[in-house]
Motif scaffolding. Structure first.
Motif, PDB file in Angstrom:
ATOM      1  N   ARG A   1       0.820  -1.209   0.000  1.00  8.36           N
ATOM      2  CA  ARG A   1       0.000   0.000   0.000  1.00  8.36           C
ATOM      3  C   ARG A   1       0.859   1.265   0.000  1.00  8.36           C
ATOM      4  NH1 ARG A   1      -5.428  -0.480   1.792  1.00  8.36           N
ATOM      5  NH2 ARG A   1      -6.040  -2.658   1.842  1.00  8.36           N
TER       6      ARG A   1
ATOM      7  N   ARG B   1       7.793  -6.671  -5.796  1.00  6.16           N
ATOM      8  CA  ARG B   1       7.733  -7.825  -4.885  1.00  6.16           C
ATOM      9  C   ARG B   1       9.112  -8.133  -4.312  1.00  6.16           C
ATOM     10  NH1 ARG B   1       2.784  -9.351  -4.794  1.00  6.16           N
ATOM     11  NH2 ARG B   1       3.369 -10.734  -3.095  1.00  6.16           N
TER      12      ARG B   1
ATOM     13  N   ARG C   1      -0.317 -12.325   1.185  1.00  3.85           N
ATOM     14  CA  ARG C   1      -0.886 -13.183   0.154  1.00  3.85           C
ATOM     15  C   ARG C   1       0.053 -14.356  -0.184  1.00  3.85           C
ATOM     16  NH1 ARG C   1      -3.664  -9.543   1.219  1.00  3.85           N
ATOM     17  NH2 ARG C   1      -5.342  -8.537   0.063  1.00  3.85           N
ATOM     18  N   ASP C   2       1.349 -14.122   0.013  1.00  6.08           N
ATOM     19  CA  ASP C   2       2.361 -15.094  -0.438  1.00  6.08           C
ATOM     20  C   ASP C   2       3.317 -15.473   0.691  1.00  6.08           C
ATOM     21  OD1 ASP C   2       3.467 -12.597  -0.112  1.00  6.08           O
ATOM     22  OD2 ASP C   2       4.895 -12.816  -1.753  1.00  6.08           O
TER      23      ASP C   2
ATOM     24  N   ARG D   1     -10.279  -7.407  -6.621  1.00  7.79           N
ATOM     25  CA  ARG D   1      -8.954  -7.548  -6.006  1.00  7.79           C
ATOM     26  C   ARG D   1      -8.609  -9.036  -5.841  1.00  7.79           C
ATOM     27  NH1 ARG D   1      -6.514  -5.384  -1.168  1.00  7.79           N
ATOM     28  NH2 ARG D   1      -8.435  -4.867  -0.104  1.00  7.79           N
TER      29      ARG D   1
ATOM     30  N   ASP E   1      -5.296 -10.631  -7.437  1.00  9.14           N
ATOM     31  CA  ASP E   1      -4.294 -11.224  -6.550  1.00  9.14           C
ATOM     32  C   ASP E   1      -4.115 -12.719  -6.813  1.00  9.14           C
ATOM     33  OD1 ASP E   1      -4.164  -8.693  -5.511  1.00  9.14           O
ATOM     34  OD2 ASP E   1      -5.213  -9.151  -3.638  1.00  9.14           O
TER      35      ASP E   1
ATOM     36  N   ARG F   1      -2.423 -13.214 -10.846  1.00 11.69           N
ATOM     37  CA  ARG F   1      -1.179 -12.596 -11.329  1.00 11.69           C
ATOM     38  C   ARG F   1      -0.101 -13.667 -11.497  1.00 11.69           C
ATOM     39  NH1 ARG F   1      -0.444  -9.895  -5.645  1.00 11.69           N
ATOM     40  NH2 ARG F   1       0.610 -11.618  -4.620  1.00 11.69           N
TER      41      ARG F   1
HETATM   42  O1   DC Z   1      -3.719  -7.130   2.776  1.00  6.22           O
HETATM   43  P1   DC Z   1      -4.037  -5.796   2.058  1.00  6.22           P
HETATM   44  O2   DC Z   1      -5.467  -5.678   1.650  1.00  6.22           O
HETATM   45  O3   DC Z   1      -3.581  -4.619   2.851  1.00  6.22           O
HETATM   46  O4   DC Z   1      -3.133  -5.851   0.728  1.00  6.22           O
HETATM   47  C1   DC Z   1      -3.207  -4.872  -0.282  1.00  6.22           C
HETATM   48  C2   DC Z   1      -2.753  -5.459  -1.630  1.00  6.22           C
HETATM   49  O5   DC Z   1      -1.347  -5.737  -1.579  1.00  6.22           O
HETATM   50  C3   DC Z   1      -3.386  -6.789  -2.012  1.00  6.22           C
HETATM   51  O6   DC Z   1      -4.564  -6.605  -2.767  1.00  6.22           O
HETATM   52  C4   DC Z   1      -2.314  -7.487  -2.800  1.00  6.22           C
HETATM   53  C5   DC Z   1      -1.030  -6.922  -2.282  1.00  6.22           C
HETATM   54  N1   DC Z   1      -0.293  -7.841  -1.406  1.00  6.22           N
HETATM   55  C6   DC Z   1       0.507  -8.779  -2.002  1.00  6.22           C
HETATM   56  O7   DC Z   1       0.542  -8.873  -3.229  1.00  6.22           O
HETATM   57  N2   DC Z   1       1.276  -9.605  -1.237  1.00  6.22           N
HETATM   58  C7   DC Z   1       1.242  -9.527   0.108  1.00  6.22           C
HETATM   59  N3   DC Z   1       2.027 -10.336   0.837  1.00  6.22           N
HETATM   60  C8   DC Z   1       0.395  -8.587   0.737  1.00  6.22           C
HETATM   61  C9   DC Z   1      -0.372  -7.766  -0.044  1.00  6.22           C
END
Ligand code: DC
Length: 217
Positions: free
Chosen positions: A37, A106, A127-128, A177, A181, A184
């Motif tokens: 963010r 990333r 997410r990962d 979203r 996510d 990708r």
């Molecule tokens: O968890 P969040 O909603 O604050 O995350 C915002 C965006 O950041 C989410 O839509 C995808 C990305 N994100 C990511 O790709 N990998 C992560 N480890 C955390 C977030």
């Protein structure tokens, strides 16, 4: 160092659960979404075209992003500006999802995340985390909930903060979203093979926390 990884889609309750859990265990909570963010906010401030991978990658390497802990709470900084509140808008959510697909973005953030996990016992959410950032985490949780429940939770969160919001819009944004996510190319959101899935649609926060605490035992 001990590591607990919590992954899942937007609004599944990751941060609420991870915060509570880290407090109970005396670990440091690391909100990796806040890092994406912060990069997104920087790009928005620069009025950058989010589809321009080269430009976004360059902005990501020049952005002075810093993560600091004030009274045990994670704050994100862009230079000397505390942007912890400013990164919580819907516009930044969508932009974070957009910029997070670029490998340069990333790589930089994953490096910071692994560095933190070397120094502290952590509960890290994102997410990962289980699939890529901390593949050897001692416990991996994949937190989910239906889109309807997740949108409603977000809606209530925004209402409580007095922020403008529209439930239908939020549902659409969350679904969009999720799609970004999960589809990708680099480190998409998916459940790690050794992660335990917890569906929180019909669970209260204390129920989820105690389920995970049982799993830790
Ligand atoms: O968890 P969040 O909603 O604050 O995350 C915002 C965006 O950041 C989410 O839509 C995808 C990305 N994100 C990511 O790709 N990998 C992560 N480890 C955390 C977030």
């Amino acid at each position: 160092m001990k590591q607990i990884a919590i992954d899942g889609p937007a609004g599944a309750g990751k941060s609420t659960i991870a915060k509570q859990l880290s407090k109970d265990l005396g670990y440091v909570y690391i909100d990796t979404g806040a890092m994406y963010r912060t990069i997104a906010l920087y790009c928005l401030k620069k009025e950058a075209d989010l589809d321009d991978e080269e430009l976004i990658s360059a902005l990501c390497s020049e952005a002075e992003i810093d993560i600091r802990y004030l009274d045990g709470v994670q704050h994100m900084f862009l230079g000397e500006e505390d942007v912890s509140e400013a990164i919580r808008t819907e516009q930044v959510s969508q932009a974070a999802s957009a910029v997070s697909k670029y490998p340069k973005v990333r790589t930089r953030l994953v490096e910071m995340q692994r560095e933190l996990a070397k120094q502290y016992d952590v509960v890290m959410d994102g997410r990962d985390i289980g699939t890529h950032v901390l593949p050897d985490a001692s416990l991996k949780i994949y937190l989910t909930a239906s889109v309807d429940v997740r949108a409603e939770r977000r809606y209530k969160e925004y209402l409580a903060k007095g922020l403008p919001c529209d439930l239908k819009e939020m549902k659409k944004d969350i679904a969009e979203r999720d799609h970004n996510d999960m589809t990708r190319e680099h480190s998409p959101l998916r459940k790690a093979e050794d992660a335990i899935e917890v569906d929180t649609s019909n669970m209260s926060i204390p129920e989820v926390v105690s389920t995970i605490r049982e799993l830790i035992k």
